[in-house]
Enzyme design. Structure first.
Site, PDB file in Angstrom:
ATOM      1  N   CYS A   4      -9.965 -25.826   6.034  1.00 45.96           N
ATOM      2  CA  CYS A   4      -9.120 -24.523   6.219  1.00 45.96           C
ATOM      3  C   CYS A   4      -9.929 -23.626   6.858  1.00 45.96           C
ATOM      4  O   CYS A   4     -10.829 -23.172   6.137  1.00 45.96           O
ATOM      5  CB  CYS A   4      -8.599 -24.363   4.654  1.00 45.96           C
ATOM      6  SG  CYS A   4      -7.667 -22.901   4.764  1.00 45.96           S
ATOM      7  N   ASN A  86       4.094 -15.082   6.753  1.00 46.55           N
ATOM      8  CA  ASN A  86       4.911 -16.167   7.536  1.00 46.55           C
ATOM      9  C   ASN A  86       4.669 -17.474   6.801  1.00 46.55           C
ATOM     10  O   ASN A  86       3.528 -18.027   6.092  1.00 46.55           O
ATOM     11  CB  ASN A  86       4.335 -16.333   8.849  1.00 46.55           C
ATOM     12  CG  ASN A  86       4.774 -15.249   9.709  1.00 46.55           C
ATOM     13  OD1 ASN A  86       5.828 -14.667   9.895  1.00 46.55           O
ATOM     14  ND2 ASN A  86       3.592 -14.791  10.768  1.00 46.55           N
ATOM     15  N   THR A  94       0.868 -20.145  11.288  1.00 40.77           N
ATOM     16  CA  THR A  94      -0.358 -21.104  12.107  1.00 40.77           C
ATOM     17  C   THR A  94      -1.611 -21.403  11.351  1.00 40.77           C
ATOM     18  O   THR A  94      -2.344 -22.368  11.313  1.00 40.77           O
ATOM     19  CB  THR A  94      -0.625 -20.151  13.343  1.00 40.77           C
ATOM     20  OG1 THR A  94      -1.444 -18.908  12.886  1.00 40.77           O
ATOM     21  CG2 THR A  94       0.425 -20.140  14.304  1.00 40.77           C
ATOM     22  N   HIS A  99      -1.498 -15.790   3.159  1.00 43.11           N
ATOM     23  CA  HIS A  99      -1.970 -14.549   3.922  1.00 43.11           C
ATOM     24  C   HIS A  99      -0.845 -13.702   3.911  1.00 43.11           C
ATOM     25  O   HIS A  99       0.173 -13.972   4.550  1.00 43.11           O
ATOM     26  CB  HIS A  99      -2.690 -14.668   5.185  1.00 43.11           C
ATOM     27  CG  HIS A  99      -1.982 -15.526   6.054  1.00 43.11           C
ATOM     28  ND1 HIS A  99      -1.880 -16.892   6.388  1.00 43.11           N
ATOM     29  CD2 HIS A  99      -1.438 -15.031   7.371  1.00 43.11           C
ATOM     30  CE1 HIS A  99      -1.588 -17.331   7.383  1.00 43.11           C
ATOM     31  NE2 HIS A  99      -1.068 -16.051   8.105  1.00 43.11           N
ATOM     32  N   HIS A 101       0.054 -10.183   6.087  1.00 38.71           N
ATOM     33  CA  HIS A 101      -0.508  -9.336   7.117  1.00 38.71           C
ATOM     34  C   HIS A 101      -0.226  -7.792   6.698  1.00 38.71           C
ATOM     35  O   HIS A 101       0.934  -7.652   6.020  1.00 38.71           O
ATOM     36  CB  HIS A 101       0.474  -9.456   8.224  1.00 38.71           C
ATOM     37  CG  HIS A 101       0.093 -11.054   8.939  1.00 38.71           C
ATOM     38  ND1 HIS A 101      -0.528 -11.254   9.970  1.00 38.71           N
ATOM     39  CD2 HIS A 101       0.637 -11.989   8.516  1.00 38.71           C
ATOM     40  CE1 HIS A 101      -0.337 -12.464  10.442  1.00 38.71           C
ATOM     41  NE2 HIS A 101       0.168 -13.087   9.539  1.00 38.71           N
TER      42      HIS A 101
HETATM   43  P1  5GP Z   1       0.181 -16.507  10.829  1.00 46.12           P
HETATM   44  O1  5GP Z   1       0.368 -16.908  12.060  1.00 46.12           O
HETATM   45  O2  5GP Z   1      -0.325 -17.904  10.126  1.00 46.12           O
HETATM   46  O3  5GP Z   1       1.069 -15.796  10.168  1.00 46.12           O
HETATM   47  O4  5GP Z   1      -1.167 -15.939  10.929  1.00 46.12           O
HETATM   48  C1  5GP Z   1      -2.445 -16.138  11.262  1.00 46.12           C
HETATM   49  C2  5GP Z   1      -3.169 -14.974  11.658  1.00 46.12           C
HETATM   50  O5  5GP Z   1      -4.644 -15.154  11.659  1.00 46.12           O
HETATM   51  C3  5GP Z   1      -2.893 -14.502  13.230  1.00 46.12           C
HETATM   52  O6  5GP Z   1      -2.392 -13.404  13.414  1.00 46.12           O
HETATM   53  C4  5GP Z   1      -4.425 -14.657  14.040  1.00 46.12           C
HETATM   54  O7  5GP Z   1      -4.618 -13.947  14.867  1.00 46.12           O
HETATM   55  C5  5GP Z   1      -5.384 -14.719  12.696  1.00 46.12           C
HETATM   56  N1  5GP Z   1      -6.507 -15.552  12.885  1.00 46.12           N
HETATM   57  C6  5GP Z   1      -6.618 -16.829  13.208  1.00 46.12           C
HETATM   58  N2  5GP Z   1      -7.641 -17.288  13.451  1.00 46.12           N
HETATM   59  C7  5GP Z   1      -8.742 -16.275  12.852  1.00 46.12           C
HETATM   60  C8  5GP Z   1     -10.068 -15.793  12.892  1.00 46.12           C
HETATM   61  O8  5GP Z   1     -10.690 -16.796  13.068  1.00 46.12           O
HETATM   62  N3  5GP Z   1     -10.614 -14.968  12.346  1.00 46.12           N
HETATM   63  C9  5GP Z   1      -9.639 -13.888  12.158  1.00 46.12           C
HETATM   64  N4  5GP Z   1     -10.092 -12.527  11.728  1.00 46.12           N
HETATM   65  N5  5GP Z   1      -8.310 -13.905  12.427  1.00 46.12           N
HETATM   66  C10 5GP Z   1      -7.715 -14.987  12.568  1.00 46.12           C
HETATM   67 ZN    ZN Z   2      -7.760 -22.416   2.569  1.00 47.76          ZN
END
Ligand code: 5GP
Ligand code: ZN
Length: 113
Positions: A4, A86, A94, A99, A101
Site C-alpha cells: 500500500c 473518494n 486511486t 484518506h 483531501h
Molecule cells: P484518490 O484519487 O484515491 O482520492 O486520491 C489519491 C491522491 O493521492 C491523489 O490526489 C494523488 O495525487 C495522491 N498521491 C498519489 N501518489 C502520491 C504520492 O506518492 N505522494 C503524495 N504525497 N500523494 C500521492
Molecule cells: Zn495502507
C-alpha cells in the site's frame, strides 16, 4: 499492508511533505495538487476506504475530523475549504488507503460529479 502506497509513506519508505503527525494520523501534501492547498489526512492504521469504516475504526475517523480544522487554521484557510473522500471505483479512488483531501486556497468549483 506492504503493497500500500500510503502505508509506505507512513513507514517513511516513500518521502512526503508532512504537515501534521501524531500516533494515529498523518497529514501530508498531495503530490499533484488540485488547489493551492491540497493536503491528504490518513489514519496510520490501514483502512481501505470509507466503506471499511466500522465501530472498531470509527474513533480514528472522529480524531481525523478534530485534526482537519486545526490543519486548516494552520494553513490559513480562513475563507473555507473542502473535505473529500473518494470511495471506490465510481468515485475514482486511486489509493486504497482511507484518506481525506483538504482542498482550499481559492474559490472551489461546485462539482458534484
Ligand atoms: P484518490 O484519487 O484515491 O482520492 O486520491 C489519491 C491522491 O493521492 C491523489 O490526489 C494523488 O495525487 C495522491 N498521491 C498519489 N501518489 C502520491 C504520492 O506518492 N505522494 C503524495 N504525497 N500523494 C500521492
Ligand atoms: Zn495502507
Amino acid at each position: 499492508m506492504s503493497d500500500c502506497l500510503f502505508c509506505k509513506i507512513i513507514a517513511g519508505d516513500i518521502p512526503s511533505a508532512k504537515v501534521y503527525e501524531d500516533e494515529l494520523v498523518l497529514a501530508f501534501r498531495d503530490i499533484a495538487p488540485q488547489a493551492p492547498t491540497h493536503i491528504l489526512v490518513i489514519p496510520k492504521a490501514h483502512i481501505a476506504s470509507v466503506a471499511d469504516i466500522s465501530g472498531d475504526s470509527s474513533a480514528v475517523v472522529a480524531h481525523i475530523f478534530e485534526i482537519i480544522p486545526q490543519i486548516a487554521r494552520a494553513e490559513g484557510l480562513d475563507s473555507g475549504y473542502r473535505v473529500v473522500s473518494n470511495c471506490g471505483e465510481d468515485a475514482g479512488q486511486t489509493v486504497h488507503h482511507l484518506h481525506f483531501h483538504i482542498l482550499g486556497g481559492q474559490k472551489l468549483a461546485l462539482q458534484m460529479a
